[in-house]
Design a protein around this motif. Structure first.
Motif, PDB file in Angstrom:
ATOM      1  N   MET A  38       0.841  -1.193   0.000  1.00  0.00           N
ATOM      2  CA  MET A  38       0.000   0.000   0.000  1.00  0.00           C
ATOM      3  C   MET A  38       0.877   1.244   0.000  1.00  0.00           C
ATOM      4  N   PRO A  39       0.622   2.220  -0.874  1.00  0.00           N
ATOM      5  CA  PRO A  39       1.427   3.427  -0.875  1.00  0.00           C
ATOM      6  C   PRO A  39       1.194   4.247   0.368  1.00  0.00           C
ATOM      7  N   ARG A  40       2.204   4.995   0.740  1.00  0.00           N
ATOM      8  CA  ARG A  40       2.075   5.845   1.921  1.00  0.00           C
ATOM      9  C   ARG A  40       1.207   7.051   1.602  1.00  0.00           C
ATOM     10  N   PRO A  41       0.608   7.662   2.622  1.00  0.00           N
ATOM     11  CA  PRO A  41      -0.193   8.858   2.391  1.00  0.00           C
ATOM     12  C   PRO A  41       0.642   9.954   1.742  1.00  0.00           C
ATOM     13  N   ALA A  42       0.002  10.677   0.840  1.00  0.00           N
ATOM     14  CA  ALA A  42       0.714  11.754   0.159  1.00  0.00           C
ATOM     15  C   ALA A  42       1.073  12.853   1.141  1.00  0.00           C
ATOM     16  N   ALA A  43       2.327  13.249   1.114  1.00  0.00           N
ATOM     17  CA  ALA A  43       2.782  14.304   2.019  1.00  0.00           C
ATOM     18  C   ALA A  43       2.546  15.665   1.383  1.00  0.00           C
ATOM     19  N   ALA A  44       2.245  16.636   2.209  1.00  0.00           N
ATOM     20  CA  ALA A  44       2.038  17.985   1.705  1.00  0.00           C
ATOM     21  C   ALA A  44       3.364  18.564   1.251  1.00  0.00           C
ATOM     22  N   PRO A  45       3.386  19.301   0.124  1.00  0.00           N
ATOM     23  CA  PRO A  45       4.626  19.887  -0.361  1.00  0.00           C
ATOM     24  C   PRO A  45       5.222  20.815   0.680  1.00  0.00           C
ATOM     25  N   ARG A  46       6.566  20.925   0.662  1.00  0.00           N
ATOM     26  CA  ARG A  46       7.238  21.803   1.623  1.00  0.00           C
ATOM     27  C   ARG A  46       6.799  23.240   1.426  1.00  0.00           C
ATOM     28  N   GLY A  47       6.675  23.913   2.543  1.00  0.00           N
ATOM     29  CA  GLY A  47       6.307  25.313   2.481  1.00  0.00           C
ATOM     30  C   GLY A  47       4.810  25.523   2.388  1.00  0.00           C
ATOM     31  N   ARG A  48       4.058  24.432   2.259  1.00  0.00           N
ATOM     32  CA  ARG A  48       2.611  24.566   2.163  1.00  0.00           C
ATOM     33  C   ARG A  48       1.965  23.814   3.311  1.00  0.00           C
ATOM     34  N   THR A  49       0.916  24.381   3.812  1.00  0.00           N
ATOM     35  CA  THR A  49       0.190  23.731   4.902  1.00  0.00           C
ATOM     36  C   THR A  49      -1.145  23.228   4.380  1.00  0.00           C
ATOM     37  N   ALA A  50      -1.634  22.181   5.015  1.00  0.00           N
ATOM     38  CA  ALA A  50      -2.921  21.628   4.611  1.00  0.00           C
ATOM     39  C   ALA A  50      -4.029  22.626   4.917  1.00  0.00           C
ATOM     40  N   VAL A  70      -4.731  -1.071  22.453  1.00  0.00           N
ATOM     41  CA  VAL A  70      -3.358  -0.765  22.056  1.00  0.00           C
ATOM     42  C   VAL A  70      -3.172  -1.022  20.567  1.00  0.00           C
ATOM     43  N   ALA A  71      -3.683  -2.152  20.079  1.00  0.00           N
ATOM     44  CA  ALA A  71      -3.566  -2.473  18.656  1.00  0.00           C
ATOM     45  C   ALA A  71      -4.234  -1.408  17.797  1.00  0.00           C
ATOM     46  N   ARG A  72      -5.375  -0.930  18.226  1.00  0.00           N
ATOM     47  CA  ARG A  72      -6.104   0.052  17.426  1.00  0.00           C
ATOM     48  C   ARG A  72      -5.459   1.432  17.487  1.00  0.00           C
ATOM     49  N   LEU A  73      -4.875   1.771  18.622  1.00  0.00           N
ATOM     50  CA  LEU A  73      -4.165   3.040  18.711  1.00  0.00           C
ATOM     51  C   LEU A  73      -2.942   3.047  17.798  1.00  0.00           C
ATOM     52  N   ALA A  74      -2.288   1.895  17.699  1.00  0.00           N
ATOM     53  CA  ALA A  74      -1.125   1.785  16.817  1.00  0.00           C
ATOM     54  C   ALA A  74      -1.515   1.482  15.381  1.00  0.00           C
ATOM     55  N   GLY A  75      -2.795   1.193  15.161  1.00  0.00           N
ATOM     56  CA  GLY A  75      -3.237   0.767  13.841  1.00  0.00           C
ATOM     57  C   GLY A  75      -3.078   1.808  12.756  1.00  0.00           C
ATOM     58  N   THR A  76      -3.284   3.077  13.086  1.00  0.00           N
ATOM     59  CA  THR A  76      -3.138   4.136  12.081  1.00  0.00           C
ATOM     60  C   THR A  76      -1.745   4.110  11.480  1.00  0.00           C
ATOM     61  N   TRP A  77      -0.730   4.038  12.335  1.00  0.00           N
ATOM     62  CA  TRP A  77       0.654   3.993  11.850  1.00  0.00           C
ATOM     63  C   TRP A  77       0.934   2.680  11.120  1.00  0.00           C
ATOM     64  N   ALA A  78       0.479   1.567  11.694  1.00  0.00           N
ATOM     65  CA  ALA A  78       0.798   0.256  11.124  1.00  0.00           C
ATOM     66  C   ALA A  78       0.201   0.088   9.727  1.00  0.00           C
ATOM     67  N   ASP A 101      -0.709   2.465   7.568  1.00  0.00           N
ATOM     68  CA  ASP A 101      -0.030   3.367   6.626  1.00  0.00           C
ATOM     69  C   ASP A 101       1.374   2.870   6.299  1.00  0.00           C
ATOM     70  N   ARG A 102       2.027   2.240   7.249  1.00  0.00           N
ATOM     71  CA  ARG A 102       3.418   1.827   7.055  1.00  0.00           C
ATOM     72  C   ARG A 102       3.543   0.499   6.304  1.00  0.00           C
ATOM     73  N   PHE A 103       2.701  -0.475   6.664  1.00  0.00           N
ATOM     74  CA  PHE A 103       2.862  -1.825   6.116  1.00  0.00           C
ATOM     75  C   PHE A 103       1.751  -2.248   5.165  1.00  0.00           C
ATOM     76  N   GLY A 104       0.619  -1.560   5.176  1.00  0.00           N
ATOM     77  CA  GLY A 104      -0.481  -1.932   4.303  1.00  0.00           C
ATOM     78  C   GLY A 104      -1.464  -2.874   4.977  1.00  0.00           C
ATOM     79  N   ARG A 105      -2.669  -2.908   4.444  1.00  0.00           N
ATOM     80  CA  ARG A 105      -3.734  -3.702   5.052  1.00  0.00           C
ATOM     81  C   ARG A 105      -3.426  -5.193   5.070  1.00  0.00           C
ATOM     82  N   VAL A 106      -2.945  -5.707   3.931  1.00  0.00           N
ATOM     83  CA  VAL A 106      -2.739  -7.150   3.821  1.00  0.00           C
ATOM     84  C   VAL A 106      -1.758  -7.652   4.876  1.00  0.00           C
ATOM     85  N   THR A 107      -0.626  -6.983   4.984  1.00  0.00           N
ATOM     86  CA  THR A 107       0.394  -7.401   5.950  1.00  0.00           C
ATOM     87  C   THR A 107      -0.123  -7.302   7.380  1.00  0.00           C
TER      88      THR A 107
END
Length: 479
Positions: free
Chosen positions: A1-13, A279-287, A289-295
């Motif tokens: 799974m691709p990582r979330p798109a990061a905002a360009p430098r110098g620009r805020t969301a 605990v799993a769900r609190l860490a789930g957002t990072w996990a 985004d980092r490893f993808g749903r399947v993993t």
């Protein structure tokens, strides 16, 4: 799974609209409250069994009847949400849930099993009815915020579950009458829900007249039952519901009977399970985004499998508690991932979540009598080992949650001015028929957005998060 798109430098969301932030907070509160109310009841299950002199098999039958109520309700819940909107559906579910909570305490107090059965039936039905709009609304909030937040809602449920289990343990230790405990919880939860629902449901845009015929009522809801991928994801959620539900219903009893412990100790062990899920769900957002749903899904099933085996076979309580930790950690993210996997198309989200929830209800119907019968033969703790088969299935099917696209949260778009939730229902019902829009690959035609649902399980502020060729209404979620 691709990582979330990061905002360009110098620009805020772009700033998030206040009503979106408010909906995020209120919805988190509703999930937390749901965890408290459910777990406080489950933690007192041994007291309920003793008050009514129920055997393991008898308790299993009571829970089975409740699961029937859940299944019957969830079969129509998607159509109800599509027809009447999330706000009305959640309000009806809130009233039903509070009435049911009082009945759960009244049955043991009167010594009437039939009153308990009615309470369990109505509570399960209300849970199924409210589960669909709550899960759909989490996706809407996530897309409006422009970042992955769905696991946070399930984490809030787990926080509530821990709190509820501790309340149940304290009530058991102090010998608080079941009617007093459940009656108080029913009153507080009703007031809380009625105060939170209006702000928790994001408003819909004034463009409902463009809704295609596919978005209407029961036809859309029933159409989801013909989608192969939705059915496969439903099987995965079924195994997760079997795992979590068996812990909810039988873990406390397994500790009491299997290790000769008090109800208060059993409630604490159940709190360890729900805390591990949290605990799993609190860490789930990072996990995710980092490893993808399947993993993450495959790893979750494997950890839950090992933890459950350890709990069922451990020679001592401390070692069994270690197994409970693994079981809870593995069980925490399967349902959020499954609900997310069927919620990537706003117009069909409610129908697909209802289908997946129906699979969860089927597991609730099958598990109580089977585990009850097995518990009567080998004890509740060893009977829980049967659930490990389902966990192995979820690992095998994990890859299905990746298709058809794994979009990521993008940038929140400009918030849509608030419009009454009920306006959309009328507009959808009166919209002229038009050819159904053709579907294109989600990732190729949208700004990266969340593919997540809870369950649990919506409406607006999904501006650039939907395919442009599907018409302006698809920038929002039809309820």
């Amino acid at each position: 799974m691709p990582r979330p798109a990061a905002a360009p430098r110098g620009r805020t969301a772009p700033p998030v609209a206040p009503h979106v932030t408010r909906a995020h907070r209120q919805l988190l509160g509703l999930y937390l409250l749901l965890g408290v109310t459910v777990s406080s009841w489950l933690a007192r299950m041994p007291s309920v069994r003793s008050a009514l002199d129920l055997s393991e098999a008898g308790l299993g039958v009571v829970l089975l009847l409740g699961a029937v109520g859940s299944l019957l309700t969830v079969l129509v819940a998607g159509g109800v949400v599509t027809r009447y909107g999330s706000r009305r559906t959640l309000t009806a579910a809130a009233v039903m849930f509070s009435v049911a909570t009082v009945l759960l305490g009244l049955g043991p107090a009167l010594g009437r099993v039939e009153v308990l059965v009615v309470g369990v039936f109505v509570m399960s039905a209300s849970f199924a009815l409210g589960n669909v709009p709550m899960n759909v609304e989490t996706v809407v909030v996530e897309r409006a915020l422009g970042r992955t937040v769905v696991p946070q809602f399930h984490a809030a449920f787990s926080v509530g579950a821990v709190t509820g289990s501790l309340l149940g343990a304290g009530a058991a230790f102090l010998d608080v009458p079941l009617l007093v405990q459940f009656g108080g919880i029913g009153l507080v939860s009703l007031v809380w829900r009625l105060a939170s629902i209006p702000a928790a449901v994001l408003p819909v845009p004034p463009r409902a007249a463009d809704a295609p015929p596919a978005a209407r009522g029961m036809r859309s809801a029933l159409g989801a039952w013909r989608e192969r991928r939705t059915l496969v994801v439903g099987v995965i959620v079924l195994t997760a519901a079997l795992s979590e539900g068996s812990a909810n219903n039988w873990l406390a009893i397994a500790v009491v009977d299997g290790f000769r412990q008090t109800e208060a100790v059993a409630a604490v062990v159940y709190g360890v399970f729900t805390g591990s899920m949290m605990v799993a769900r609190l860490a789930g957002t990072w996990a995710i985004d980092r490893f993808g749903r399947v993993t993450v899904l495959a790893a979750s099933g494997s950890v839950a499998f090992g933890g459950l085996l350890l709990f069922g076979l451990a020679p001592s309580l401390p070692l069994a508690v270690v197994g409970v930790v693994g079981w809870g950690l593995g069980a925490g993210l399967v349902v959020p991932i499954g609900m997310a996997a069927v919620s990537h198309e706003p117009l069909r989200a409610a129908s697909r979540v209802a289908v997946v929830s129906a699979f969860a209800s089927v597991s609730s119907i099958a598990a109580p009598p089977l585990l009850g019968l097995a518990a009567g033969a080998v004890g509740a703790r060893h009977a829980l080992l049967l659930v490990a088969v389902g966990l192995a299935v979820s690992v095998v099917l994990a890859r299905s949650v990746a298709a058809p696209a794994d979009a990521q949260p993008g940038t929140p778009a400009t918030a849509t001015p608030p419009v009454d939730d009920d306006a959309l229902v009328l507009a959808v019902d009166t919209a002229p028929d038009a050819p159904a829009a053709t579907s294109a690959t989600h990732e190729a035609s949208v700004t990266p957005t969340a593919a997540l649902p809870t369950v649990p399980a919506g409406p607006p502020a999904v501006p650039s998060a939907v395919p442009a060729q599907r018409g302006p209404l698809l920038e929002e979620v039809v309820r």
